[in-house]
Motif scaffolding. Structure first.
Motif, short mmCIF file in Angstrom:
data_model
loop_
_atom_site.label_atom_id
_atom_site.label_comp_id
_atom_site.label_asym_id
_atom_site.label_seq_id
_atom_site.Cartn_x
_atom_site.Cartn_y
_atom_site.Cartn_z
N UNK A 46 -5.02 9.19 -4.35
CA UNK A 46 -4.14 8.32 -4.94
C UNK A 46 -4.05 8.27 -6.56
N UNK A 47 -2.65 8.19 -7.01
CA UNK A 47 -2.44 8.51 -8.41
C UNK A 47 -3.07 7.22 -9.23
N UNK A 48 -3.22 5.84 -8.68
CA UNK A 48 -3.88 5.19 -9.52
C UNK A 48 -5.50 5.37 -9.92
N UNK A 49 -5.93 6.08 -8.93
CA UNK A 49 -7.46 6.41 -8.93
C UNK A 49 -7.78 7.38 -9.95
N UNK A 50 -6.45 7.85 -10.68
CA UNK A 50 -6.86 9.23 -11.43
C UNK A 50 -6.21 8.80 -12.98
N UNK A 51 -6.47 9.65 -13.81
CA UNK A 51 -6.09 9.48 -15.10
C UNK A 51 -7.58 9.32 -16.05
N UNK A 52 -7.48 8.66 -17.07
CA UNK A 52 -6.33 7.98 -17.51
C UNK A 52 -5.02 8.87 -18.06
N UNK A 53 -3.85 8.40 -17.78
CA UNK A 53 -2.84 9.27 -18.29
C UNK A 53 -1.92 8.49 -19.27
N UNK A 54 -1.49 9.13 -20.42
CA UNK A 54 -0.45 8.54 -21.45
C UNK A 54 0.95 8.83 -20.80
N UNK A 55 1.01 9.91 -19.92
CA UNK A 55 2.24 10.38 -19.37
C UNK A 55 2.07 11.05 -17.97
N UNK A 56 3.12 10.52 -17.22
CA UNK A 56 2.90 11.23 -15.82
C UNK A 56 4.45 12.04 -15.90
N UNK A 57 4.05 13.41 -15.72
CA UNK A 57 5.29 14.26 -15.58
C UNK A 57 5.54 14.87 -14.03
N UNK A 58 6.52 14.67 -13.52
CA UNK A 58 6.58 14.79 -12.06
C UNK A 58 7.90 15.46 -11.55
N UNK A 59 7.66 15.98 -10.51
CA UNK A 59 8.90 16.61 -9.62
C UNK A 59 8.49 16.62 -8.00
N UNK A 60 8.34 15.29 -7.45
CA UNK A 60 8.04 15.29 -6.19
C UNK A 60 9.17 14.04 -5.52
N UNK A 61 9.08 14.52 -4.41
CA UNK A 61 10.08 13.59 -3.56
C UNK A 61 9.58 12.75 -2.62
N UNK A 62 9.98 11.84 -2.06
CA UNK A 62 9.63 10.75 -1.11
C UNK A 62 9.17 9.64 -1.35
N UNK A 63 9.17 8.73 -0.48
CA UNK A 63 8.93 7.33 -0.55
C UNK A 63 7.74 7.04 -1.00
#
Ligand SMILES: O=P(O)(O)O[C@@H]1[C@@H](OP(=O)(O)O)[C@H](OP(=O)(O)O)[C@H](O)[C@H](OP(=O)(O)O)[C@H]1OP(=O)(O)O
Ligand SMILES: Nc1ncnc2c1ncn2[C@@H]1O[C@H](COP(=O)(O)OP(=O)(O)O)[C@@H](O)[C@H]1O
Ligand SMILES: [Mg+2]
Ligand SMILES: [Mg+2]
Length: 365
Positions: A46-63
């Motif tokens: 899960x994204x919230x368990x990763x990082x810390x990120x100052x920025x997230x760059x993405x190209x993914x689809x879906x709910x």
């Protein structure tokens, strides 16, 4: 340590094909040398368990990905998400994608722009309905309404007459085919940066030729075909990229800026054709989120500059927020502090969105 510059971490979430083409060692190294670390987001976790990120760059689809981003955003209000999934979604439908072009106002005396005539068809009956056809004339291009990056969403049909309509599968957009000399312009945008390149496109269809052509012709991603494939084929022989003049840079830049502001997107490109009937009329036919930047000359520098702009913006926000809390410590009441913080976020978020002079380092957030 004192004097040591703070580093900035960007997490990226891309499909394997995109990761292969975009995350090149040359980009990673240049970004690193300028204080930006590019780190892969593990899609199994899960994204919230990763990082810390100052920025997230993405190209993914879906709910599921949208929910993950929303979760991440609420837990990390200071991180930048490039770009907002809601803003990207507009590009997943070929009607809403181009609606924004019709709303743009750009002052230019010598060139005009717009979109080709088009209608949307949701069912087979309407396809043959004469009323629907009042606006359009053959040839037309049938494009899948959905533009979600799937191979299916790139499958186009050039339709020459009514016979050619039989094979079409709604929901589709029928767009008038406009002769444009077989060359398409791709305008790449990365934040403030704008670059226009030429690519081969479909050849013109003359009135004469139209009479002799049968039904329809299917094609897919013509501007991405390897060069040898096109030169082997007589169909593409007439096209000559070198002889084609680019559109005026300032005109393309103005359109790019207008689109960026209206769509609240930082990373996109748009396809433009020049109508051969009027040498100064330009039509926007497609807008793509996070396109193939690696094909653009100097992409490493362009993208690293963009990452640094985000970094500068975040640092500016941090500095201003610190000033707010100093005011608080100096005894300013809580209500004023809240206003101060709101002001900071508004100022930083709206950089570059104002109608007046464009500020440097503006990112659409
Ligand atoms: O892969 P590339 O480098 O050909 O890039 C594709 C783009 O090519 P371009 O930069 O415009 O020449 C391509 O642009 P076109 O549709 O060819 O105009 C799309 O942006 C494509 O993304 P998606 O399949 O629509 O999600 C882009 O594909 P993804 O890499 O995002 O899958
Ligand atoms: N209205 C049009 N007139 C002439 N050519 C067009 C038109 N629309 C699309 N094309 C040609 O078809 C190609 C694919 O269409 P496009 O809308 O860009 O779809 P995709 O999202 O698959 O790139 C374009 O690159 C261009 O060569
Ligand atoms: Mg295209
Ligand atoms: Mg496209």
């Amino acid at each position: 340590m004192a004097g040591e510059k703070r580093r900035f971490t960007i997490g990226y979430a891309l499909l394997p094909k995109k990761e292969n083409s975009f995350i090149r060692e040359s980009l990673v190294n240049l970004a690193k040398s300028r204080g930006v670390d590019l780190v892969k987001i593990d899609r199994e976790r899960s994204l919230v368990d990763q990082g810390p990120f100052d920025c997230v760059l993405h190209k993914l689809y879906g709910e599921d990905w949208k929910i993950q981003l929303a979760d991440f955003r609420s837990r990390n209000p200071n991180a930048v998400i490039v770009d907002s999934p809601d803003a990207i979604e507009r590009l997943h439908n070929r009607i809403s994608m181009l609606q924004v072009v019709s709303e743009l106002k750009i002052e230019n005396q010598s060139e005009t722009f717009g979109i080709p005539k088009q209608i949307v068809i949701y069912d087979q009956e309407t396809l043959f309905d004469n009323q629907a056809w009042e606006l359009l004339k053959f040839p037309v291009i049938a494009k899948p309404l959905v533009a979600d990056g799937s191979a299916k969403s790139h499958k186009m049909t050039l339709v020459f007459n009514r016979d050619g309509l039989n094979k079409l599968k709604p929901p589709i957009v029928l767009q008038e085919f406009v002769n444009h000399g077989g060359v398409i312009f791709k305008v790449y945008v990365a934040g403030e940066y704008v670059q226009c390149v030429k690519r081969k496109s479909l050849p013109d269809v003359s009135e004469e030729k139209l009479k002799s052509l049968e039904g329809s012709l299917r094609f897919s991603q013509v501007s991405n075909l390897p060069t040898h494939e096109k030169s082997d084929d007589t169909y593409y022989k007439m096209m000559n990229l070198e002889d084609t003049e680019l559109p005026p840079q300032i005109f393309m830049t103005d359109i790019a800026k207008g689109l960026r502001k209206a769509m609240k997107l930082n990373l996109f490109n748009f396809d433009v054709i020049r109508d051969t009937r009027f040498g100064n009329r330009y039509l926007i036919i497609d807008i793509n989120y996070f396109p193939g930047y690696a094909k653009m000359p100097g992409y490493e520098t362009v993208l690293t500059d963009f990452f640094c702009d985000i970094m500068i913006l975040k640092e500016r926000e941090k500095g201003l927020l610190e000033e707010c809390s100093q005011k608080k410590m100096a005894g300013t009441d809580g209500r004023q502090l809240l206003n101060c913080e709101e002001e900071v976020r508004k100022t930083v978020t709206n950089s570059g969105c104002s109608d007046g002079e464009e500020k440097e380092n503006s990112i659409q957030v």
